[in-house]
Write a protein that holds these residues in place. Sequence first.
Motif, PDB file in Angstrom:
ATOM      1  N   LYS A   3      38.167 -35.195  26.274  1.00  0.00           N
ATOM      2  CA  LYS A   3      37.399 -36.272  25.647  1.00  0.00           C
ATOM      3  C   LYS A   3      36.160 -35.711  24.969  1.00  0.00           C
ATOM      4  O   LYS A   3      35.830 -36.095  23.831  1.00  0.00           O
ATOM      5  N   ALA A   4      35.455 -34.802  25.646  1.00  0.00           N
ATOM      6  CA  ALA A   4      34.246 -34.205  25.067  1.00  0.00           C
ATOM      7  C   ALA A   4      34.579 -33.420  23.810  1.00  0.00           C
ATOM      8  O   ALA A   4      33.852 -33.490  22.804  1.00  0.00           O
ATOM      9  N   ILE A   5      35.680 -32.674  23.832  1.00  0.00           N
ATOM     10  CA  ILE A   5      36.092 -31.913  22.654  1.00  0.00           C
ATOM     11  C   ILE A   5      36.441 -32.856  21.513  1.00  0.00           C
ATOM     12  O   ILE A   5      36.094 -32.619  20.352  1.00  0.00           O
ATOM     13  N   GLY A   6      37.121 -33.959  21.839  1.00  0.00           N
ATOM     14  CA  GLY A   6      37.495 -34.920  20.813  1.00  0.00           C
ATOM     15  C   GLY A   6      36.309 -35.562  20.127  1.00  0.00           C
ATOM     16  O   GLY A   6      36.380 -35.934  18.950  1.00  0.00           O
ATOM     17  N   LEU A   7      35.194 -35.681  20.841  1.00  0.00           N
ATOM     18  CA  LEU A   7      33.996 -36.299  20.269  1.00  0.00           C
ATOM     19  C   LEU A   7      33.072 -35.290  19.592  1.00  0.00           C
ATOM     20  O   LEU A   7      32.212 -35.680  18.792  1.00  0.00           O
ATOM     21  N   ALA A   8      33.225 -34.025  19.906  1.00  0.00           N
ATOM     22  CA  ALA A   8      32.301 -32.997  19.418  1.00  0.00           C
ATOM     23  C   ALA A   8      32.584 -32.594  17.974  1.00  0.00           C
ATOM     24  O   ALA A   8      33.709 -32.703  17.481  1.00  0.00           O
ATOM     25  N   THR A   9      31.537 -32.119  17.315  1.00  0.00           N
ATOM     26  CA  THR A   9      31.675 -31.442  16.030  1.00  0.00           C
ATOM     27  C   THR A   9      31.799 -29.950  16.321  1.00  0.00           C
ATOM     28  O   THR A   9      30.882 -29.346  16.884  1.00  0.00           O
ATOM     29  N   VAL A  10      32.939 -29.374  15.968  1.00  0.00           N
ATOM     30  CA  VAL A  10      33.227 -27.979  16.312  1.00  0.00           C
ATOM     31  C   VAL A  10      33.123 -27.110  15.070  1.00  0.00           C
ATOM     32  O   VAL A  10      33.793 -27.364  14.064  1.00  0.00           O
ATOM     33  N   THR A  11      32.269 -26.103  15.134  1.00  0.00           N
ATOM     34  CA  THR A  11      32.041 -25.186  14.018  1.00  0.00           C
ATOM     35  C   THR A  11      32.448 -23.780  14.419  1.00  0.00           C
ATOM     36  O   THR A  11      32.080 -23.304  15.492  1.00  0.00           O
ATOM     37  N   GLN A  12      33.210 -23.135  13.550  1.00  0.00           N
ATOM     38  CA  GLN A  12      33.592 -21.745  13.784  1.00  0.00           C
ATOM     39  C   GLN A  12      32.878 -20.846  12.787  1.00  0.00           C
ATOM     40  O   GLN A  12      32.902 -21.101  11.580  1.00  0.00           O
TER      41      GLN A  12
END
Length: 201
Positions: free
Chosen positions: A41-50
């Motif tokens: 759930k936390a990953i689904g809500l997060a903005t993920v930058t590589q």
Amino acid sequence: MAAPSEKTIRSLDGKWIINKTLSDSTDPVLALQGMGWLTRKAIGLATVTQHLKSYTEPPEDNPTGAPITHIEIQQTASGGLKGTSEKRILDWQFRPHSDYLFGDLRGRSRWNTLTKLKEEYAGKALEQDAEFLCEGWLEETVNGEVVDSFVENEGKGWTAWQIWGFAEVDGVRMLTRRFVVRRGEEAKSCRLIYDWAGPLA
């Protein structure tokens, strides 16, 4: 944001943000990998930058060997999620890796072509996975190179196979990764789309 024309599979240095609107949900894949609901759930809500950085030199475990492409990935996320880091060395040699999200792994990566990949797996058990990984690409990827990466977690019994390239999404050229995760006879696939977010600081 579209991938700049100068960004090719051999020149990915910069910041890339997962476009959650255009990407498939990662929840089924992460669940198959044994990740808990709260973390998913936390990953689904997060903005993920590589943050991607590439260079060519001999591998650390073979300093006198031939120079090989390295791709370093520093991943950050909003919402209080801890970042992760990994290094891919594109010589198709298995190496260990460990992080708090996926545990103890071993993986390998290489330059490949979609044509060779299809030929390698034609008529074999993973032919269907290869078909998914090889579809939906721009001509530059179909006729050029891809990053072919495979990782396994022996403790949890899953494998993950991914291909990196460029695809047209809503009429726009985007950096794309296709994944197939397997655990026993069960398989889940997904496609992640990345927005260009600028050069590294």
